[in-house]
Design an enzyme around this catalytic site. Structure first.
Site, PDB file in Angstrom:
ATOM      1  N   SER B 243      -4.200  -1.192  -6.670  1.00 37.30           N
ATOM      2  CA  SER B 243      -5.270  -1.105  -5.672  1.00 37.30           C
ATOM      3  C   SER B 243      -6.469  -1.950  -6.117  1.00 37.30           C
ATOM      4  CB  SER B 243      -5.621   0.377  -5.454  1.00 37.30           C
ATOM      5  OG  SER B 243      -6.345   0.566  -4.279  1.00 37.30           O
ATOM      6  N   ASP B 335       1.793   0.332   3.623  1.00 34.48           N
ATOM      7  CA  ASP B 335       0.492   0.585   2.992  1.00 34.48           C
ATOM      8  C   ASP B 335      -0.601   0.584   4.057  1.00 34.48           C
ATOM      9  OD1 ASP B 335      -1.884   0.538   1.481  1.00 34.48           O
ATOM     10  OD2 ASP B 335      -0.996  -0.700  -0.098  1.00 34.48           O
ATOM     11  N   HIS B 370       0.900   3.163  -0.157  1.00 34.75           N
ATOM     12  CA  HIS B 370      -0.023   2.544  -1.095  1.00 34.75           C
ATOM     13  C   HIS B 370       0.130   3.052  -2.520  1.00 34.75           C
ATOM     14  CE1 HIS B 370      -3.762   0.551  -2.264  1.00 34.75           C
ATOM     15  NE2 HIS B 370      -4.195   1.669  -2.795  1.00 34.75           N
TER      16      HIS B 370
END
Lengths: 472, 463
Positions: B243, B335, B370
């Site tokens: 991330s 995601d 994600h």
């Protein structure tokens, strides 16, 4: 294997190629892969499981060595007292560059031949250690840590001065996950109860060690890891004896039994007793004479039924030392005490009346026991029971060349150790006996059979005395 | 079990103590043939919440159920799923919404109680007595792994060293916008032989005390700690980010004069950022389009559009053509938090044009979200999230659209409270992706950190 995991791998400009390739490399192992920028060879060392119970086997695999390469597999353990113990085996990598300790023979070291667990049971104090050491885990809540390493060549010493080719740490646990450890102090007892995980109720067991005293927990915690609620009992050095100077009486043991019997997680009608050495004296006495204990079965390791049957516990203990001339010293100044109870008396008041036993009994003995007259006692017990007609209750496991300290498997064999005799308060080097390889094999075999015996008698129906003999 | 009216079964889980990424075998034996039973897992996490999973099985003709071989007929997972009892764990009914399972204390194991219940049940497990029950421990640290807190040079980090003589290759491990010092991936990597440094870069002590975000030199200091450590091979250091952590990883991999990375791994991230920007400016860059936040039907925040479109201006994306080390990019195609797929496509294009695309490997998983975590971590499709990143932004660049006002309120709320953020992913696909990605990530790291010179080309065919 993850067959068909949808995954698009972009390689160069070939986009969106759906693939189900996978590496044959299995990273889910406790491996260390070395060494970079070294002049030595690179080997891969794997020990599985990396965290196991003390009585579980492990697999040690060395891979990626050059074929025919000579190497030493070494185990190092620092015990709670701070002493270092080591073991090692000499191996030669096969044509695939592999050594598998479960399958390949050790060509020398502290053990030889194909010995899957040799690196544990052949552990011995490192050169220069104080003599007479014995390896015992007193804190069972943390594991025993053993460092397993690979060294190049067939070496016998100086391991600590070298850098190994590879090294992993292995944990050996005395408690399975979920086993609960409960100190017991009620009724003046000094004891620890180990409860198996799960809803219960579980069968129960009283666990007694011998003349060295202390609260020794490691066998009880292991038995709880196998589903038996086990109470380790200190009966020679409990708090009450330390405070008052007086030894406990036989009611102490009956109180311990009641703690088990009344515990909500214990099935009160399925309680057994296990004793080693002097602990067998109590076990024989309780199994035959106690009005309070209704034992489902009993196990006696390295002991004898010879005792003043109407005596207190103190009298039973002192009875062992009533003939000092029966104690011999060998040329290494080690005490051989096995004659202390010999000859086996014929008089009834001097030995437990085994003909009155009503529950299955497992006797375990080492034929080279130099400390107690176990073979003679077992023969006498068998004779008494045959005469009385209850010998179907008896199972004897007799191990040639095994000594007195028949411990859980892979415990290093202690042929002689410094021992504080609680009766005389002296510390002497006591000869327990046993030849290491035979003794270690005996420990493994006896433990397996002991577990079968306990599970069959504590879990199953009525009098399984006859059936279990054929199982073992 | 004795003296019961129920049947007696034997339950065995091996290993009873394993690493978190190890498989276990669950065996039920001595049930009556054809007997219906439920195998159940219960875990109480560090926050005190209870999580459960269960599968419905039928004992075969020998009275056995082997979870690795038999099919679950229903429950929280179905089919043959050896590890389904872990990855399908979910908060028990009645739990607070938006929970996420994360182990913060890696020195103790995760304890899971595996039980067998009679019949095919779906609820009320806690009110019954199981037929059998064992406890299994899942460890984040292999025996001998050393945990070393690092506080020098103003760093807030933890170094995990593998057991053995060393030296070991090293790795910098970065998580994302939630901040904190998250150790569980670094210690797992150390359990696989890589000296790994988990770094808190959003909420380190120095930021908590001064209120100022760290500079990029903070990361270079962390690199130096690794490089100079006697147990670490300073010429074999990699970096892994997830991330927001990927933005730092890519910036360092391409532009840092100090870091000589052997390889990099980017999970669920992107290369879009102000290339000359500080960490604080990177955060502002993402916040400037906060109004692009969408809201799902369940009122979950979808942040993936905030960083879109991928700019063509090279001032706002890392010049991937200048990358000199192998890069593994891991992307979940569902995601909803970051535009990882779009970014991966753009990176590939840049690298093809520059002629260094042989360094790039992309693992793209349909229906994964994600949070691509170590294997068997329960999938969180959405969870409560308190973003350190958005907290720093004091004004929003608002353009009122149909949902603009609502977005504005929710964004304002998110500055001060945790909101439920949609991560995406469908549980089964996501869980498989985690397992596959981890295995390939380990191969990638080991090949690049252990082996010779530039293995960029060889590893592609391995994966």
């Amino acid at each position: 294997m993850l067959a068909g995991v949808p995954c698009q791998i972009w390689i160069h400009s070939s986009r969106y190629t759906t693939c189900d390739l996978w590496a044959d490399y299995k990273p889910n192992d406790n491996t260390t892969e070395f060494m970079m920028d070294r002049k030595q060879c690179i080997v891969k060392l794997l020990v599985q499981p990396s965290r196991g119970l003390v009585d579980e086997k492990f697999i040690i695999l060395v891979q990626k060595a050059p074929p025919g390469y000579q190497l030493t597999i070494h185990a190092l353990h620092k015990c709670e007292d701070g002493h270092s113990w080591e073991a090692f085996g000499h191996y030669t990598a096969d044509t695939t560059g592999t050594v598998n300790v479960s399958e390949d023979p050790s060509l020398g070291g502290t053990y030889s031949g194909v010995e899957q667990m040799g690196l544990l049971w052949s552990l011995r104090p490192v050169p220069g250690s104080k003599p007479g050491l014995r390896l015992r885990k007193m804190n069972v809540q943390i594991p025993m840590e053993v460092t397993i390493s690979v060294y190049q060549g067939h070496q016998t010493e100086g391991f600590m001065d070298q850098v190994p080719l590879a090294s992993v740490v292995v944990e050996r646990w005395y408690m399975a996950p979920g086993v609960r450890r409960i100190p017991i102090t009620e009724d003046g007892l000094t004891a620890t109860l180990f409860l198996p995980p799960g809803p219960g109720p579980s069968p129960g067991l009283l666990d007694l060690w011998g003349g060295g005293g202390q609260l020794v927990e490691y066998r009880a915690s292991l038995l709880a890891s196998h589903g038996i609620a086990s109470l380790a009992l200190d009966y020679l050095t409990p708090k009450i004896t330390k405070q008052t100077g007086k030894m406990v009486d036989l009611q102490y043991f009956e109180k311990a039994y009641k703690v088990l019997e009344q515990h909500p997680q214990v099935n009160g009608s399925r309680i057994g007793m296990l004793g080693l050495s002097f602990g067998t004296s109590i076990t024989f006495n309780m199994a035959v004479y106690s009005k309070v204990m209704k034992l489902r079965c009993a196990v006696c390791i390295s002991g004898s039924h010879v005792q003043p049957v109407n005596g207190s516990m103190e009298e039973m203990l002192m009875n062992l030392y009533r003939n000092p001339d029966r104690f011999h010293f060998n040329k290494d100044n080690e005490v051989i005490s096995r004659a202390m109870l010999l000859p086996i008396p014929t008089e009834p008041s001097l030995k437990v009346d085994m003909g009155r036993l009503k529950c299955p009994l497992l006797l375990v003995l080492g034929e080279d026991d130099q400390s107690w007259p176990v073979t003679e006692s077992a023969m006498d017990i068998k004779e008494m029971m045959e005469q009385a007609g209850n010998s179907h209750l008896l199972t004897v496991l007799s191990y040639p060349n095994a000594g007195h300290l028949i411990e859980p498997p892979y415990t290093p064999h202690a042929r002689a150790t410094l021992f504080r005799n609680l009766a005389t308060q002296e510390k002497v080097m006591v000869l327990w006996g046993g030849e290491t390889v035979a003794h270690s094999h005996a420990q493994e075999d006896a433990w397996r059979k002991l577990l079968v015996f306990l599970k069959e008698n504590l879990y199953s129906g009525t009098n399984s005395g006859a059936t279990l003999l054929s199982h073992l």
